[in-house]
Design a protein around this motif. Sequence first.
Motif, short mmCIF file in Angstrom:
data_model
loop_
_atom_site.label_atom_id
_atom_site.label_comp_id
_atom_site.label_asym_id
_atom_site.label_seq_id
_atom_site.Cartn_x
_atom_site.Cartn_y
_atom_site.Cartn_z
N GLU A 161 18.24 21.55 75.62
CA GLU A 161 18.19 22.86 75.00
C GLU A 161 18.42 23.99 75.99
N GLN A 162 18.16 23.75 77.29
CA GLN A 162 18.38 24.80 78.29
C GLN A 162 19.84 24.85 78.73
N ARG A 163 20.52 23.70 78.73
CA ARG A 163 21.90 23.65 79.25
C ARG A 163 22.92 24.00 78.18
N VAL A 164 22.72 23.53 76.97
CA VAL A 164 23.72 23.72 75.92
C VAL A 164 23.41 25.02 75.16
N LYS A 165 24.36 25.94 75.17
CA LYS A 165 24.21 27.21 74.46
C LYS A 165 24.79 27.06 73.05
N ILE A 166 24.18 27.79 72.10
CA ILE A 166 24.57 27.65 70.70
C ILE A 166 24.85 29.02 70.11
N ILE A 167 25.99 29.11 69.37
CA ILE A 167 26.37 30.33 68.65
C ILE A 167 26.39 29.98 67.16
N GLY A 168 25.76 30.83 66.32
CA GLY A 168 25.74 30.59 64.88
C GLY A 168 26.46 31.69 64.12
N VAL A 169 26.44 31.57 62.81
CA VAL A 169 27.06 32.56 61.93
C VAL A 169 26.12 32.79 60.74
N ASP A 170 25.97 34.00 60.31
CA ASP A 170 25.28 34.53 59.12
C ASP A 170 24.45 35.75 59.52
N GLY A 171 23.52 35.57 60.52
CA GLY A 171 22.74 36.70 61.02
C GLY A 171 21.81 37.29 59.98
N LEU A 172 21.14 36.40 59.21
CA LEU A 172 20.21 36.89 58.19
C LEU A 172 18.84 37.17 58.80
N PRO A 173 18.06 38.10 58.19
CA PRO A 173 16.68 38.28 58.63
C PRO A 173 15.79 37.20 58.03
N GLY A 174 14.58 37.09 58.55
CA GLY A 174 13.61 36.13 58.03
C GLY A 174 13.35 35.02 59.01
N LYS A 175 12.27 34.26 58.76
CA LYS A 175 11.86 33.18 59.64
C LYS A 175 12.91 32.08 59.65
N ASN A 176 13.24 31.61 60.87
CA ASN A 176 14.23 30.54 61.11
C ASN A 176 15.63 30.91 60.62
N GLU A 177 15.87 32.21 60.44
CA GLU A 177 17.22 32.67 60.15
C GLU A 177 17.82 33.22 61.44
N GLY A 178 19.11 33.68 61.34
CA GLY A 178 19.88 33.99 62.54
C GLY A 178 19.21 34.98 63.47
N ILE A 179 18.75 36.12 62.96
CA ILE A 179 18.15 37.14 63.82
C ILE A 179 16.89 36.61 64.47
N ASP A 180 16.08 35.88 63.72
CA ASP A 180 14.85 35.30 64.28
C ASP A 180 15.18 34.27 65.37
N LEU A 181 16.21 33.45 65.13
CA LEU A 181 16.57 32.41 66.11
C LEU A 181 17.09 33.02 67.39
N VAL A 182 17.85 34.13 67.29
CA VAL A 182 18.34 34.80 68.51
C VAL A 182 17.18 35.42 69.26
N GLU A 183 16.26 36.05 68.53
CA GLU A 183 15.12 36.70 69.18
C GLU A 183 14.25 35.66 69.89
N ARG A 184 14.12 34.46 69.31
CA ARG A 184 13.31 33.42 69.93
C ARG A 184 14.05 32.66 71.01
N GLY A 185 15.34 32.95 71.22
CA GLY A 185 16.11 32.31 72.28
C GLY A 185 16.67 30.97 71.89
N ILE A 186 16.54 30.57 70.61
CA ILE A 186 17.10 29.29 70.18
C ILE A 186 18.63 29.38 70.14
N LEU A 187 19.14 30.50 69.64
CA LEU A 187 20.58 30.76 69.65
C LEU A 187 20.88 31.83 70.67
N LYS A 188 22.03 31.71 71.33
CA LYS A 188 22.48 32.76 72.23
C LYS A 188 22.98 33.96 71.45
N ALA A 189 23.59 33.70 70.29
CA ALA A 189 24.11 34.79 69.46
C ALA A 189 24.38 34.26 68.07
#
Length: 939
Positions: free
Chosen positions: A257-285
């Motif tokens: 999880e530290q070496r492989v960076k992940i980019i997603g699509v949708d950027g919805l608000p809410g728990k485990n959605e795009g904005i939350d995942l970026v804020e938690r560092g799970i997704l790079k963008a």
Amino acid sequence: MNDFRTWLTTIRSVMGRIDVTEKLKRICLFAFLTGLLLASCQTAPEKKTYQIGFSQRTGTDTWRKTMLEDMNRELSFSPEIDFLVKDAGGQSDKQVEQIQELINQHVDLLIVSPNAARPITPIVEKAYQQGIPVIILDRRTDSDQYMAYVGADNVEVGRTAGAYANTLLNGVGNVIEIGESPGSSADIDRHRGFVEAISRHPGIRLVKKLEGDWDKQSFAGELTQLLKSQPTIQLIFAQNDRTALKAHAICQQLGLEQRVKIIGVDGLPGKNEGIDLVERGILKATVLYPTGGKEAIRTALAILQKQPFKRENRLPTTLIDSSNVRIMKLQNDKVTEQQADIEKQSRRIDDLNQTYTSQKNTLYFTLGSLIVAILLGGWALYLFRTKQGAYQLLEKQNGEIREQKDEIERVSQQARLATEEKLRFYSYISHEFNTPLSLILTPTEDLLSKKNVSQHDLRNNLSLVQKNAYRLLRLVDQMLDLRKSDAGKQRLRTAEQDIVTFVRDIVLDFRRKAEKQRIDLQLLTNLSTQPVWFDAEKLDKVLFNLLSNAFKYTPRGGLIHVRLDRLDNQVRIQVQDNGQGMAPDEQAHAFDLFYSGTKSFNLAKGVGLALSMEFIQLHRGDISVQSVQDKGTTFTILLPLGNQHLETEEMVGSTSRNPLFQHQFLVEADEDVEAQKPVSLPAKQMGTLLIVEDNDELRNFLVNRLGAEYDVVAESTGEKGWERILEIIPDLIISDVMLSGTSVDALDGLELTQRIKTDLRTSHIPVVLLTANAQMENRIEGTRAGADVYLTKPFNTTHLLETLRTTLINRQKWQQRFASDFSPQSGNRQEKKFLNELTALIEQNLTDPAFGVEKLSREMGLSRVQLYRKVQALMDMNVMDYLTEIRLKRAKYFLRETNKPMAEIAIETGFNSAAYFTTFFKQHTKKTPSEYRKSPVGA
């Protein structure tokens, strides 16, 4: 209809009470029905103007739910629209059927979000050709036969992700792409845009594109294999955020999880959605992919209302990463908050509309009633004037009845509160008076029961009697002062005296007590003399109360400073300590009678402070308190100078301190003896006894009196008592019901008993409660908490000793019963549960030779010592003996009821070998296993 019948009944009843002709009745009824008809004509439901049909591929994912919420939110401003929603559940065939249904319903406009482009195209063209305006939302069809398209540019989404991938990899790296639904326009366009963007950077290589659906994890195995086989993969582009989250979980399982960076699509608000995942560092963008729900509805309304509209509505996209995710989240939160306000206002508008409709109907009914009133004319006016006096009288009587009812309720509430205060007062009086009475009567009875009394015992017991007699005298004196204050009979007897000398004498009376407790007691003043008009006896009691409280709540080695100075036309006396202080609510109610806050009530303190305020107010002065919890308390007294504020009869010329009170002062100064620490004595025959009592003298008396027959351990608070119970597991517990404590969660005697009886480790221990409350409801409360014995103060020592002996004898009988039957059918529920669990654990592990006390205590959740004492208390045998009994019982069963060989029986009863089993069995039964098997039953 129900309202109509009610009003009709009312009108008939009114007309029935007045003597009118049948013709007038019919006229009134006709007018009423006319008004009602007018009202019903005005409340016909409003018809919908347009029907909009919406066919969506599925409504289960968050993105599609957000789209539908945006559409409904926009439609809330157009109540004339009838919105029909069809959910295909991700099935193209079902979506075709649903669109046909909407066509058959002759909807005015159709909005379609295709599941797949090719299967949906023919039915969309059919709707368009039949003259139904069609708006394509999100994904395109394979035809241009539609009225308008609303959606983001998926090619641009892919380009944005590819450009950011180049930024993350600095132009060099290997990438995996995980697609959308295979064959969908979104999947094709996003892939094309992504490849186009990274192709500009030769150092970035797309290793493979995996097929993935948002609701499946079909790519999991292939992605895992790729990450394991090609460790150079540095980035994953997932065409939606849900797929990205599942890819992150796979990377996390592989430790990447530290070496492989992940980019997603949708950027919805809410728990485990795009904005939350970026804020938690799970997704790079994540690339913001707008739903277009609001824009689709706005375009539909423009088409239906023949207004200008755009055929191609491209929604803007943007990239969300760590640099702007916080702003995006705050914006979404603000939008959510504003939407909630809008919905709240909408509900308010609906309520107002309902109110308006109701008032409108009322108005029409009123018009009908007005017609009735006009027709009745002067005759009705005559009746009104005739009966007006009676109505006014009736209203007046009703008002008086209501006032009387309110007054009765208020008095009843006051009486209820007064009754509760009275009961609480009697309870506190019983506790405060019974404790010193116990310390007077019990030592006296103890002396009388002995034939020979040593001088040491005689002096100690008489000293205890004397101290508690003076304590009772002081309590009675305070109660008399309180009674005088309540009756308004307290009178000042003031004289002009030197306040400095007066205060210094009182502080000196406490000097010995301060030295014994190593408390820094000082009088701090820059005045050599200061004449003040005051009542010496009353001010003496005030300062005594303040200093007594200061000593009570100041620890050994603390400080108590009395300050005396002059402020303008007042003298200020301050009593300051660095004790435990007060909580804010205690400080606010410090001078309220009987207020105790989070601590157990203390009569001397509660009455003393209330009387202190009463006495200072009689001097036209003021008393206040400032306190910080765990830092200390300061009481401040302000007394006016001169005698202009005094009445003539209040100035007697000379007063002095009460000699009796001075003697009491000296006795009280020596009463706080240091609590004796539990004496470590050899184990007594009767067992270990724990005493929990907050009164130091009574606790020490019980320790000394019961120490001859028991190992006695004593604690002063419920919290300390509980800790000591878990530490030593005593054979018997004596506790006072009303226990003082310094913490918010302080335990009283009933709470301590309940905790003992509900804890598996201590439920077997008998509890004897001592209390001043002898009423039946108090006894029931103590029994309900689990107390074995309930004794009232003052108690007889001999009775107490016999009660303790009888309780322990009964406990021994229970031990014998438990020892004779491993699964008793009656008795304490907690004890049965404990023994059943213990027996079950032993039988489950009987075949394990290594199973012993250590494993057994760990499985039971007890320490080795607690388990040993619990079993010993219940069964009068140790744990190993109990384990042996069960092994023997099982072995005897196998020998009598089965033909199993000795080696197998040995293994099933936890022995390593048949030889050791034979030796063990013979040691405990005096027979070998073979002899026991052959012997007749009962031998």
